[in-house]
Design an enzyme around this catalytic site. Structure first.
Site, PDB file in Angstrom:
ATOM      1  N   TYR A 144       0.936  -1.200   0.041  1.00 19.03           N
ATOM      2  CA  TYR A 144      -0.088  -0.060   0.130  1.00 19.03           C
ATOM      3  C   TYR A 144       1.177   1.197   0.008  1.00 19.03           C
ATOM      4  O   TYR A 144       1.863   1.382   0.711  1.00 19.03           O
ATOM      5  CB  TYR A 144      -1.084   0.046   1.191  1.00 19.03           C
ATOM      6  CG  TYR A 144      -1.776   1.276   1.247  1.00 19.03           C
ATOM      7  CD1 TYR A 144      -2.817   1.466   0.476  1.00 19.03           C
ATOM      8  CD2 TYR A 144      -1.622   1.984   2.335  1.00 19.03           C
ATOM      9  CE1 TYR A 144      -3.651   2.649   0.627  1.00 19.03           C
ATOM     10  CE2 TYR A 144      -2.379   3.330   2.476  1.00 19.03           C
ATOM     11  CZ  TYR A 144      -3.345   3.378   1.835  1.00 19.03           C
ATOM     12  OH  TYR A 144      -4.462   4.345   1.747  1.00 19.03           O
ATOM     13  N   ASP A 239       9.241   2.710   0.138  1.00 23.14           N
ATOM     14  CA  ASP A 239       8.104   3.394   0.696  1.00 23.14           C
ATOM     15  C   ASP A 239       8.313   2.903   2.121  1.00 23.14           C
ATOM     16  O   ASP A 239       8.091   1.905   2.657  1.00 23.14           O
ATOM     17  CB  ASP A 239       6.690   2.800   0.254  1.00 23.14           C
ATOM     18  CG  ASP A 239       5.435   3.719   1.049  1.00 23.14           C
ATOM     19  OD1 ASP A 239       5.946   4.327   1.961  1.00 23.14           O
ATOM     20  OD2 ASP A 239       4.414   3.636   0.441  1.00 23.14           O
ATOM     21  N   LYS A 267       4.014   9.231   8.783  1.00 24.71           N
ATOM     22  CA  LYS A 267       3.780   8.732  10.129  1.00 24.71           C
ATOM     23  C   LYS A 267       4.748   9.430  11.330  1.00 24.71           C
ATOM     24  O   LYS A 267       4.678  10.334  11.542  1.00 24.71           O
ATOM     25  CB  LYS A 267       3.722   7.148  10.006  1.00 24.71           C
ATOM     26  CG  LYS A 267       2.740   6.718   9.101  1.00 24.71           C
ATOM     27  CD  LYS A 267       2.281   5.320   9.067  1.00 24.71           C
ATOM     28  CE  LYS A 267       0.777   5.118   8.385  1.00 24.71           C
ATOM     29  NZ  LYS A 267       0.718   4.125   7.147  1.00 24.71           N
TER      30      LYS A 267
HETATM   31  C1  LIG Z   1       0.048   4.929   5.859  1.00 23.50           C
HETATM   32  C2  LIG Z   1       0.942   4.422   4.574  1.00 23.50           C
HETATM   33  C3  LIG Z   1       0.986   5.213   3.558  1.00 23.50           C
HETATM   34  C4  LIG Z   1       0.054   6.470   3.385  1.00 23.50           C
HETATM   35  O1  LIG Z   1       0.289   7.485   4.184  1.00 23.50           O
HETATM   36  P1  LIG Z   1      -0.905   8.477   4.265  1.00 23.50           P
HETATM   37  O2  LIG Z   1      -0.244   9.425   5.334  1.00 23.50           O
HETATM   38  O3  LIG Z   1      -2.132   7.660   5.260  1.00 23.50           O
HETATM   39  O4  LIG Z   1      -1.373   9.096   3.380  1.00 23.50           O
HETATM   40  C5  LIG Z   1       1.854   5.175   2.509  1.00 23.50           C
HETATM   41  N1  LIG Z   1       2.629   4.036   2.495  1.00 23.50           N
HETATM   42  C6  LIG Z   1       2.818   3.027   3.704  1.00 23.50           C
HETATM   43  C7  LIG Z   1       3.707   1.889   3.339  1.00 23.50           C
HETATM   44  C8  LIG Z   1       1.910   3.503   4.632  1.00 23.50           C
HETATM   45  O5  LIG Z   1       1.904   2.435   5.636  1.00 23.50           O
END
Ligand SMILES: *Cc1c(COP(=O)(O)O)cnc(C)c1O
Length: 427
Positions: A144, A239, A267
């Site tokens: 994701y 990511d 985060k």
């Molecule tokens: C949470 C998350 C996102 C998205 O971040 P948001 O601040 O919710 O848009 C993207 N990549 C990873 C791996 C995530 O865990």
């Protein structure tokens, strides 16, 4: 457990907010429950509208590595508040945060701040395409990267537990350039790269997958991707929105010793306020406007409050290096869960790394999305409800990771394991 207030709030919320929540997974739909409305948090605990207390293993889905309402973070925010919260002009804090991230993650030579992980991965893709002059990208099933149109294909937890692996509203043309590979299967990537020779701008992945449950990379997988990218002139994008400053201060790339071209953060670097960031090699990042011609902008980007919360959080993490301790906590939980499950005769798989862990109700080890889908989600849902009743707040889906903070005490962990044993007996 009384949840009268939460139930009332949820029905009111549904009148004015689609599904009653501002992000789908919060609705507790996959576990067939009413979401709890949270009124406050302190340290490892959160409290709902009915006054129930929970040991929190969601931590706002990752950011709260120092626990809730950490005193120093709160003090910093109060100080910033009084001086104004947004100027749309540069501030020194932005430099400090960029410097801290670059120092922690050496592959990041320059950094651009945005407001969410979604925005960061959207921007990173644009940069990769602009830089390479190629259009196609490879992503992995179950990874994701936020709700970005071309990346919302087999995108793991949130999208998946709702039963909409692809969303209406995304034109087929938008995902035509997104190729799907299998996580932990290097051959599936090499095959795509061969079939699309010199057309692929980037390979994007979570180096430690956390949105299809927690699935670490198998030995040689990340190295193989790096070599492939070097051979084919493809950019490797990690990511690390979840894994960054979570599995280790320098992220998953530090643990595995693999250097990506671009990294994405969010985060933890926002300390509980809305932040995202993308960065990488200087020659790539200098293509971003206004230094270069690849456009990307944001009214609230580098917001002083968000930057202050992030800076204070990273400062503390750097100074205290809690990662060995976090790693011990998650390893202990994961080990105790495993032996409790074994003695109860329940098939169980579990993984832990730094402040992050996960488990599956499954006979077989889980290395990719297809295998995650085969695990017993019904059993997870029953288990989740039992844990919640016992005051343990886990992510409401079998396909999420769990987080511990520096404030989770030995007593918290022991209570969690006791609840786990009882949840197994309740089966
Ligand atoms: C949470 C998350 C996102 C998205 O971040 P948001 O601040 O919710 O848009 C993207 N990549 C990873 C791996 C995530 O865990």
């Amino acid at each position: 457990m009384q949840i009268t207030q939460s139930k009332q709030l949820f029905s009111r919320a549904q009148q004015r907010i689609p599904g009653g929540v501002n992000s789908p997974v919060r609705a507790f739909k996959s576990v067939n429950m009413t979401p709890l409305f949270i009124t406050r948090g302190l340290g490892s605990k959160i409290y709902d509208a009915d006054g129930n207390e929970y040991i929190d293993y969601v931590g706002s889905w990752g950011p709260m590595i120092l626990g809730h309402a950490h005193e120093e973070v709160v003090r910093k925010l109060e100080e910033i508040l009084r001086n104004g919260t947004s100027f749309g002009a540069p501030t020194e804090g932005e430099i400090l945060l960029a410097e801290m991230v670059c120092e922690a993650v050496p592959s990041v030579e320059m950094l651009r701040l945005v407001n969410s992980g979604t925005e960061a991965s959207m921007s990173a893709l644009r940069v990769a395409r602009g830089y390479t002059g190629r259009d196609k990208i490879i992503k992995f099933e179950g990874c994701y990267h936020g709700c970005v149109d071309p990346l919302l294909v087999q995108a793991g937890s949130g999208a998946m537990t709702l039963g909409i692996p692809d969303s209406p509203g995304i034109p087929a043309a938008f995902v035509e350039l997104t190729l799907q590979a299998k996580f932990n299967d290097l051959d599936s990537v090499i095959k795509l790269a061969e079939e699309n020779f010199h057309e692929i701008a980037a390979i994007i992945l979570e180096p430690v997958a956390g949105n299809m449950g927690m699935i670490p990379p198998v030995h040689g997988f990340l190295r193989g991707l790096r070599d492939l990218c070097d051979r084919e002139g493809i950019l490797l994008i990690f990511d690390e929105v979840m894994s960054g400053f979570r599995v280790d201060y320098g992220g998953a790339q530090n643990i595995f010793g693999i250097v990506p071209d671009i990294s994405i953060f969010g985060k933890i670097i926002g300390g509980g306020l809305p932040v995202g960031a993308y960065g990488g090699r200087q020659d790539i990042m200098l293509q971003v406007a206004p230094a270069g011609s690849i456009y990307q902008a944001g009214t609230l980007s580098g917001n002083p409050l968000a930057v202050g919360a992030g800076l204070t959080t990273l400062d503390i993490l750097k100074e205290q290096n809690p990662y060995p301790d976090l790693g011990q906590k998650t390893a202990w939980l994961s080990g105790e869960f495993k032996s409790a499950a074994e003695s109860a005769g329940v098939p169980f798989q579990t993984q832990a790394m730094g402040g992050m862990f996960g488990f599956f109700f499954s006979e077989n080890p889980v290395h990719n999305f297809q295998q995650a889908l085969k695990t017993d989600t019904e059993q997870f849902n029953r288990f989740f409800r039992s844990m919640l009743k016992q005051g343990i707040y886990l992510a409401p889906s079998a396909f999420e990771s769990l987080f511990v903070s520096t404030t989770h005490s030995e007593e918290d962990l022991e209570r969690t394991v006791t609840a786990f044993r009882k949840a197994l007996r309740d089966e």
